[in-house]
Write an enzyme that holds these catalytic residues in place. Structure first.
Site, mmCIF file in Angstrom:
data_model
loop_
_atom_site.group_PDB
_atom_site.id
_atom_site.type_symbol
_atom_site.label_atom_id
_atom_site.label_comp_id
_atom_site.label_asym_id
_atom_site.label_seq_id
_atom_site.Cartn_x
_atom_site.Cartn_y
_atom_site.Cartn_z
ATOM 1 N N CYS A 1 -0.413 4.126 2.297
ATOM 2 C CA CYS A 1 -0.232 3.922 3.740
ATOM 3 C C CYS A 1 1.217 4.150 4.143
ATOM 4 O O CYS A 1 1.495 4.724 5.177
ATOM 5 C CB CYS A 1 -0.588 2.495 4.142
ATOM 6 S SG CYS A 1 -2.119 1.914 3.463
ATOM 7 N N ASP A 2 2.119 3.646 3.324
ATOM 8 C CA ASP A 2 3.484 3.499 3.801
ATOM 9 C C ASP A 2 4.504 4.379 3.075
ATOM 10 O O ASP A 2 5.646 4.491 3.517
ATOM 11 C CB ASP A 2 3.910 2.021 3.676
ATOM 12 C CG ASP A 2 2.899 1.090 4.341
ATOM 13 O OD1 ASP A 2 2.198 1.563 5.251
ATOM 14 O OD2 ASP A 2 2.804 -0.076 3.949
ATOM 15 N N CYS B 1 0.829 -1.205 0.000
ATOM 16 C CA CYS B 1 0.000 0.000 0.000
ATOM 17 C C CYS B 1 0.858 1.247 0.000
ATOM 18 O O CYS B 1 1.417 1.626 1.036
ATOM 19 C CB CYS B 1 -0.915 0.000 1.216
ATOM 20 S SG CYS B 1 -1.833 1.529 1.388
#
Lengths: 309, 109
Positions: free
Chosen positions: A139-140, A136
């Site tokens: 997200c990261d 992701c």
């Protein structure tokens, strides 16, 4: 244990499930949506959505889901947070067995369990997930500020996120197993124009290595030559696999990958059971058709209920 | 008001509040740019109300507080760490459901 019966249960709360829920609740069906995590599904990890009509400026995946959930809530869609461990289907009754032991039954079921990121299944992938291996970008990505990272894949998600990741990373190298991309042209053009995105063609990642965190990957090209590339992050964006473990696929009918087969009205071959969204066997997996299929499935459920009663 | 039982932690407060706290603590590492983090926000607030006095429910913004996430090698969010007696008792990454988090929190009671 409590047992609850509904006219309709919707299994999964992504765009397909929320839209089915909106239609069914608005049409006053006795309906419940069951979600094991939080509503939203894979859209939550989409940074930006420019191709959902009605939002000319675009919007984040989170904002779109929040609006969809609010709209369903306006029509009092009942939702339940529970993990379904088994689905049992007979023509007369559809039964969902929950982790708690509770059983939910319904006359009609719409399956919207969606899909999840596919994995490479190579050494290091599992061990280093969350430690540099990610599925992701949204997200990261910000954990990789000013670092050199890799993206594996060549489809829409891989190419869009490779471009997105240059907001943080100093260099993003896309590793793709073919010599051309599957991603849509507009995304390709953007990535090719981005001087911080580079490409390694005709190559597969065969191992991800590092002590505590990702330090390097080993790649092999189509001539069988191997080499190492240093990187602190590896984003694996190689398509999706169906969330179908709890489903009786042989009874429902599924394609070779485990996606559920339906007709044009979203009906499976089991009477009173529909499927919508990414869990369906189909070519296009976009938010817009997931939502559309949710609407069609809800209407199919109503037809089934009214003919039956 | 919703969320008043959620403690917003800084790096400077972490040791005193979490590691030396009288009761177990859940730390939700999050950031404003993270959709799944925002999606679990309301659930974290509910848990803070339900576990008031039993487990300290806290959030740490990883953009404003880089030290603690670095110490625990956090490179994906949302990550939730459950601490008891200064040690990590359990942890989970991703937008998990309330049922799963309740099961995790109950381990610390």
């Amino acid at each position: 244990m409590a047992n609850t019966h509904h006219q309709l249960i919707i299994l999964g709360g992504g765009p397909a499930g929320l839209t089915a829920g909106l239609y069914a609740a608005r049409d006053r069906l006795q309906v419940m949506l069951v979600e094991k995590g939080v509503v939203g599904g894979q859209v939550l990890v989409t940074d930006w959505i420019d191709n959902y009509p009605g939002f000319p400026e675009g919007l984040s995946g989170f904002d779109l889901i929040e609006k969809m959930a609010a709209q369903a809530k306006r029509f009092e869609l009942e939702t339940k947070n529970a993990n379904v461990v088994k689905v049992e289907l007979t023509e007369a009754k559809k039964k969902l067995i929950l982790e708690s032991g509770e059983e939910l039954t319904c006359q009609t079921l719409i399956i919207c369990t969606g899909a999840r990121p596919n994995k490479l299944s190579i050494p290091g992938e599992e061990e280093l997930t969350g430690k540099g291996v990610s599925f992701c970008a949204t997200c990261d990505g910000p954990f990789f500020r000013d670092q050199e990272i890799l993206v594996v894949g060549g489809g829409d998600t891989a190419i869009q996120e490779a471009d997105f990741l240059t907001k943080f990373a100093s260099k993003v190298t896309v590793i793709h197993r073919r010599d051309e991309l599957r991603a849509t042209k507009v995304l390709q053009e953007k990535a090719f124009a981005n001087e911080r995105v580079e490409f390694i063609w005709n190559s597969n990642v065969v191992a991800i290595e590092g002590e505590k965190e990702v330090e390097r990957v080993r790649i092999r090209n189509n001539n069988g030559e191997e080499r190492e590339i240093a990187a602190s992050g590896v984003f694996i964006l190689i398509g999706t696999i169906p969330n179908s473990e709890i489903l009786p696929l042989e009874q429902l009918g599924a394609d070779e990958f485990g996606f559920v087969i339906t007709d044009d009205e979203m009906c499976t071959r089991v009477d009173g059971v529909m499927a919508a969204g990414d869990i369906r066997s189909k070519r296009v997996r976009q938010v817009i058709n997931a939502a559309g299929e949710g609407a069609v499935a809800a209407i199919a459920a109503e037809h089934y209920l009214y003919d039956w009663d | 008001m919703a969320g008043e039982n959620v403690k917003h932690l800084t790096d400077a407060e972490f040791d005193e509040y979490v590691l030396k706290g009288d009761v177990p603590s859940l730390v939700d590492f999050w950031a404003p740019w993270c959709g799944p983090c925002k999606a679990i926000g309301p659930m974290i607030e509910e848990l803070a109300d339900e576990y008031a006095g039993k487990v300290q429910i806290t959030k740490m913004n990883v953009d404003d507080n880089p030290t603690t996430p670095g110490k625990y090698s956090i490179r994906a969010i949302p990550t939730l760490l459950l601490f008891k007696d200064g040690e990590i008792l359990d942890q989970v990454t991703g937008a998990v459901g309330k049922t799963q988090l309740v099961a995790m929190l109950n381990k610390a009671l």
